[in-house]
Scaffold this motif. Structure first.
Motif, PDB file in Angstrom:
ATOM      1  N   LEU A 162      43.071  32.324  47.082  1.00 32.70           N
ATOM      2  CA  LEU A 162      43.284  33.765  47.203  1.00 32.70           C
ATOM      3  C   LEU A 162      41.965  34.486  46.984  1.00 32.70           C
ATOM      4  CD1 LEU A 162      46.554  34.291  45.123  1.00 32.70           C
ATOM      5  CD2 LEU A 162      46.349  34.348  47.614  1.00 32.70           C
ATOM      6  N   GLY A 163      41.745  35.539  47.763  1.00 33.35           N
ATOM      7  CA  GLY A 163      40.600  36.413  47.572  1.00 33.35           C
ATOM      8  C   GLY A 163      41.079  37.741  47.012  1.00 33.35           C
ATOM      9  N   LEU A 164      40.546  38.127  45.848  1.00 30.64           N
ATOM     10  CA  LEU A 164      41.004  39.343  45.180  1.00 30.64           C
ATOM     11  C   LEU A 164      39.844  40.329  45.088  1.00 30.64           C
ATOM     12  CD1 LEU A 164      42.864  37.640  42.194  1.00 30.64           C
ATOM     13  CD2 LEU A 164      43.827  38.298  44.393  1.00 30.64           C
ATOM     14  N   PRO A 165      39.956  41.513  45.686  1.00 32.33           N
ATOM     15  CA  PRO A 165      38.884  42.504  45.571  1.00 32.33           C
ATOM     16  C   PRO A 165      38.891  43.137  44.183  1.00 32.33           C
ATOM     17  CG  PRO A 165      40.712  43.424  46.824  1.00 32.33           C
ATOM     18  CD  PRO A 165      41.051  41.986  46.544  1.00 32.33           C
ATOM     19  N   LEU A 166      37.713  43.252  43.569  1.00 31.90           N
ATOM     20  CA  LEU A 166      37.578  43.877  42.266  1.00 31.90           C
ATOM     21  C   LEU A 166      36.885  45.228  42.357  1.00 31.90           C
ATOM     22  CD1 LEU A 166      36.468  40.789  40.136  1.00 31.90           C
ATOM     23  CD2 LEU A 166      38.779  41.670  40.495  1.00 31.90           C
ATOM     24  N   GLY A 167      36.513  45.614  43.548  1.00 35.39           N
ATOM     25  CA  GLY A 167      35.795  46.869  43.755  1.00 35.39           C
ATOM     26  C   GLY A 167      35.113  46.821  45.106  1.00 35.39           C
ATOM     27  N   GLU A 168      34.172  47.740  45.322  1.00 32.99           N
ATOM     28  CA  GLU A 168      33.493  47.810  46.602  1.00 32.99           C
ATOM     29  C   GLU A 168      32.559  46.621  46.826  1.00 32.99           C
ATOM     30  OE1 GLU A 168      33.722  49.837  49.285  1.00 32.99           O
ATOM     31  OE2 GLU A 168      35.531  50.483  48.275  1.00 32.99           O
ATOM     32  N   THR A 169      32.010  46.075  45.757  1.00 37.40           N
ATOM     33  CA  THR A 169      31.007  45.021  45.903  1.00 37.40           C
ATOM     34  C   THR A 169      31.411  43.715  45.232  1.00 37.40           C
ATOM     35  OG1 THR A 169      29.829  45.811  43.936  1.00 37.40           O
ATOM     36  CG2 THR A 169      29.131  46.695  46.068  1.00 37.40           C
TER      37      THR A 169
END
Length: 807
Positions: A514-521
């Motif tokens: 799974l790929g989880l975004p933590l913010g813009e970067t």
């Protein structure tokens, strides 16, 4: 001449509109039409049935038909009460050909010609052809080619058509012989011209083309000249005149500029006036000019740009900040006023995408940080552009804003993209004395069917290994950016025919993540996998490998692995970044229940810095480390039993405890085209001697063994560092197409962390070309080892390359 032309036109109109006795038009007949529809003529004709025809009306009607530029001759006559219009159509352009143009692309030229009515299918107008000739000559003059000639040729064809050929003889660029700055006393010519694009011929001119005259370059240099002085306090500096003289042969140019330096001025006050919107103290933080400073135009512009950027982030997309310097020439001081005009606060009505013929709108829209129905934010627009560029689907991304007609508080944001290949079909054929013939093939698509999903399948075959891999990733399983991926792998390797570590493996593996975004970067990756790996050692395998397998007691290693990884990505591009960087770290753990229990850590940090004049500095560092835990499930009692059995079989041999050793099939290796260039893949690091009487000295050299040199076996610790400078080349205008760099690589692999020795690091340097060639991505490296050991010479490789074919 204009007066004569007008008289001739009047005479023509008078002749073609003979003296009419006024009459009422009962019908209209048009003769001479072949290509143009009669309805088209009626649309332009200011006469209709039932109108009363007079001489004045006839002249006005003829003039209207001439203005259409459809006809070369128009004649009115009368048959009873019927108005007869006889016309001669202008020929149409059947074919338009450009010949001899090298400096300007034919597609660009034809696009410009079409805008002024010269294109295939259009009506031919010789006056337009003359305008085209003058415009082309003007464009080449701007490029410094003053001996250019443009020769149009018109050939008549049947059915009232013509073929137009424009022959261009470009000639050679005029070169600058002298550049003279007159009136400068505070600075030398060399100081002033140091940043000029234009220059006289020197030993670098073949590369920089600085001696080739261009009006645009000279204009830019004059602006740099003015900025040079005004950034150093000369607030009343001026360029009195700029003179360009061309030699009779039109090949040599002389440039002279008369300047008035003026005096150095100090800033006495900085005022903020207008509609500030925000508290003045907030805007003051963005002003980098203060009373007492020497006047600096660059600092003033940076201050106004900072205020505009802040207001643009609040929705004032068209804010203006005007700097008004008031000079006191007696005191040599400047009273500076920054006048703020925020304009209307605007919000975005619509976000429109253009140019994405293959990629779905939704793929672009989900990367947008500027949303419809919200206030405009320049920061959100800029961030959206970076996210779109980093997808790798587009060669170019431009974002424009435009007021909605009839409003002052609404804008439409248009995202224009130029798509490039997001997929590749790579084929490789090679030969090595270690692996024989190597065949490889892969198909990958980072934008599957325009959905933004990625898919890849690859296979590789040589004399000692076979590998297959299948990968799929959906970056937007959910709307908030959670992605899911799957990976399946099969590989079979027999190192027996190589000079690497001698053993066989047969591996099957499957994982999901799974790929989880933590913010813009920032993003997090979580994975879970299962694998089965059959490992076979032999008499010719490194003895430590054999001993490890004997202690583990299994020929087939089963593993449940979990992965956690973190990425911090600030790069401004996908293929050829110029600023920003990537920080990443990951940990892989073989969970309890696996045959061998271990964990691996890998981290990478890199960054790009533009250092001026098109040069980009790139630094990269990598470290890998691995350890076992839990004594690989072998208890002390079990080990003591093994130890006793070994002593019984060979009383002189004491069994070494290897339960805490890192599994050799998970070792890190060093060397190769994507590692320490100049050395063959995976050949650096620890080596082991094999053979009944083989011995190994301190530097790794083998004597008396079956082989004349040691087998590379990798290790549980690895370091790699790279310094790279990307070099701008004048014939490589688009860095997204090709880049050339000078590099230095340093690195090695070690048995474990405690074995690290900086003296054992290997290093190489050389040149590398990255090219998006028609056959696909091509990377060629010419590397020279500059730090190596005697035993490494067998593995050195000067030229290394990879290539593929895109679709």
């Amino acid at each position: 001449m204009k007066r004569v032309a007008a008289l001739l036109l009047l005479a023509s109109l008078s002749a073609n509109a003979f003296a009419f006795a006024p009459f009422v038009v009962s019908d209209i007949r048009i003769d001479g039409l072949s290509r143009i529809a009669a309805g088209t003529v009626y649309n332009y004709l200011p006469v209709d049935k039932g109108d009363r025809m007079t001489n004045a009306q006839a002249q006005r009607a003829i003039r209207a038909l001439y203005d259409t530029k459809f006809f070369t001759d128009v004649e009115f006559s009368r048959e009873g009460d019927i108005l007869v219009i006889k016309v001669v159509e202008r020929p149409s352009i059947s074919k338009l050909t450009l010949r001899g143009n090298k400096d300007i692309k034919s597609d660009d030229l034809k696009k410009g010609l079409k805008e002024i009515g010269l294109a295939e299918g259009e009506t031919f107008d010789r006056l337009a052809l003359d305008r085209v000739r003058q415009e082309l000559i003007h464009q080449y003059y701007n490029r410094g080619k003053y001996n250019v000639s443009v020769l149009p040729h018109v050939t008549k064809l049947d059915r009232n058509r013509v073929a137009v050929e424009i022959e261009i003889r470009e000639g050679k660029v005029s070169k600058i012989k002298e550049i003279n700055i007159l009136g400068n006393h505070a600075f030398t010519d060399k100081e002033i011209r140091d940043d000029f694009e234009s220059g006289t011929t020197n030993w670098t001119s073949w590369y920089s083309k600085n001696d080739q005259y261009s009006r645009e370059k000279l204009s830019g240099d004059m602006e740099k000249l003015q900025s040079y002085y005004m950034n150093r306090g000369y607030a009343d500096f001026g360029i009195d005149s700029t003179q360009v003289t061309i030699a009779p042969d039109k090949r040599t140019m002389y440039v002279a500029a008369d300047v008035k330096e003026g005096e150095i001025y100090k800033v006495t006050a900085v005022k903020l006036l207008g509609d500030l919107i925000l508290p003045e103290s907030t805007l003051r933080h963005l002003v980098i000019v203060a009373p007492g400073d020497t006047f600096n135009r660059a600092a003033v512009e940076a201050s106004t740009d900072g205020i505009k950027a802040l207001l643009a982030n609040l929705g004032y997309a068209f804010a203006k900040v005007t700097s008004i310097p008031k000079l006191d020439k007696e005191k040599r001081t400047v009273d500076l006023t920054l006048y703020v005009e925020p304009g209307e606060r605007v919000y975005v009505r619509r976000v429109v995408f253009q140019g994405n013929t293959r990629t779905e709108d939704s793929v672009l829209r989900r990367e947008m940080r500027q949303l419809e129905g919200t206030f405009y934010s320049q920061a959100a627009v800029d961030r959206s552009k970076i996210r779109l560029q980093r997808l790798g689907y587009f060669k170019k991304v431009d974002i424009d804003k435009k007021l909605v007609p009839g409003t002052q508080d609404k804008v439409d944001v248009t995202v224009k993209v130029e798509e490039q290949s997001a997929g590749s079909m790579q084929f490789g054929v090679g030969y090595s004395q270690y692996s024989g013939m190597i065949l490889s093939a892969s198909v990958s698509q980072n934008n599957l069917f325009g959905s933004g999903d990625s898919f890849a399948i690859s296979g590789e075959r040589s004399s000692y290994y076979t590998r297959f891999n299948l990968n799929y990733y959906n970056p937007y399983l959910t709307d908030n950016g959670i992605g899911i991926g799957y990976n399946a792998t099969y590989s079979k390797t027999d190192y027996g025919n190589t000079e690497l570590a001698n053993y066989e493996t047969s591996t099957k593996a499957f994982s999901t993540y799974l790929g989880l975004p933590l913010g813009e970067t920032d993003s997090l990756r979580l994975g879970l996998g299962i694998s089965s790996n059959r490992i076979v050692t032999s008499f010719y395998s490194p003895p430590q490998f054999v001993a490890y397998q004997d202690q583990i007691g299994n020929r087939t290693e089963h593993a449940w692995t979990s992965t956690i990884g973190w990425n911090h990505d600030t790069r401004n591009g996908y293929w050829a970044p110029t600023r920003g960087g990537l920080l990443s770290a990951s940990v892989d753990v073989a969970l309890p229940g696996s045959t061998a229990k271990y964990w691996k850590f890998f981290a990478q940090a890199n960054h790009y810095w533009p250092v001026g004049l098109g040069f980009v500095l790139y630094l990269d560092g990598q470290v890998g480390y691995g350890e076992s835990y839990g004594k690989n499930g072998i208890s002390d009692e079990q080990f003591e039993a093994l130890k006793a059995a070994s002593a019984k079989e060979n009383p002189n041999h004491v069994l070494t405890d290897m339960r805490n050793d890192f599994p050799f099939w998970q070792n890190f290796y060093s060397g190769g085209v994507r590692d320490v260039r100049g050395f063959q893949d995976n050949t650096l690091g620890p080596r082991s001697c094999v053979g009944p009487s083989a011995t190994q000295n301190a530097n790794g050299t083998c004597t008396g063994g079956y082989y004349s040199y040691a087998q590379p076996i990798g290790g549980a610790f690895k370091v790699l560092g790279t310094a790279q400078v990307f070099i701008p080349l004048p014939f490589l205008k688009d860095i997204n197409t090709a880049r050339v760099s000078w590099f230095m690589d340093v690195g090695n692999a070690y048995k474990d962390y405690q074995s690290f020795d900086a003296k054992m690091l290997r290093a190489s340097t050389g040149l590398s070309l990255q090219w998006q060639a028609p056959i696909g991505p091509l990377i060629i490296s010419l590397a020279v080892p500059i730090r190596s050991q005697k035993e490494d010479h067998h593995y050195e490789e000067r030229v290394q390359f990879t290539f593929g074919s895109q679709f």
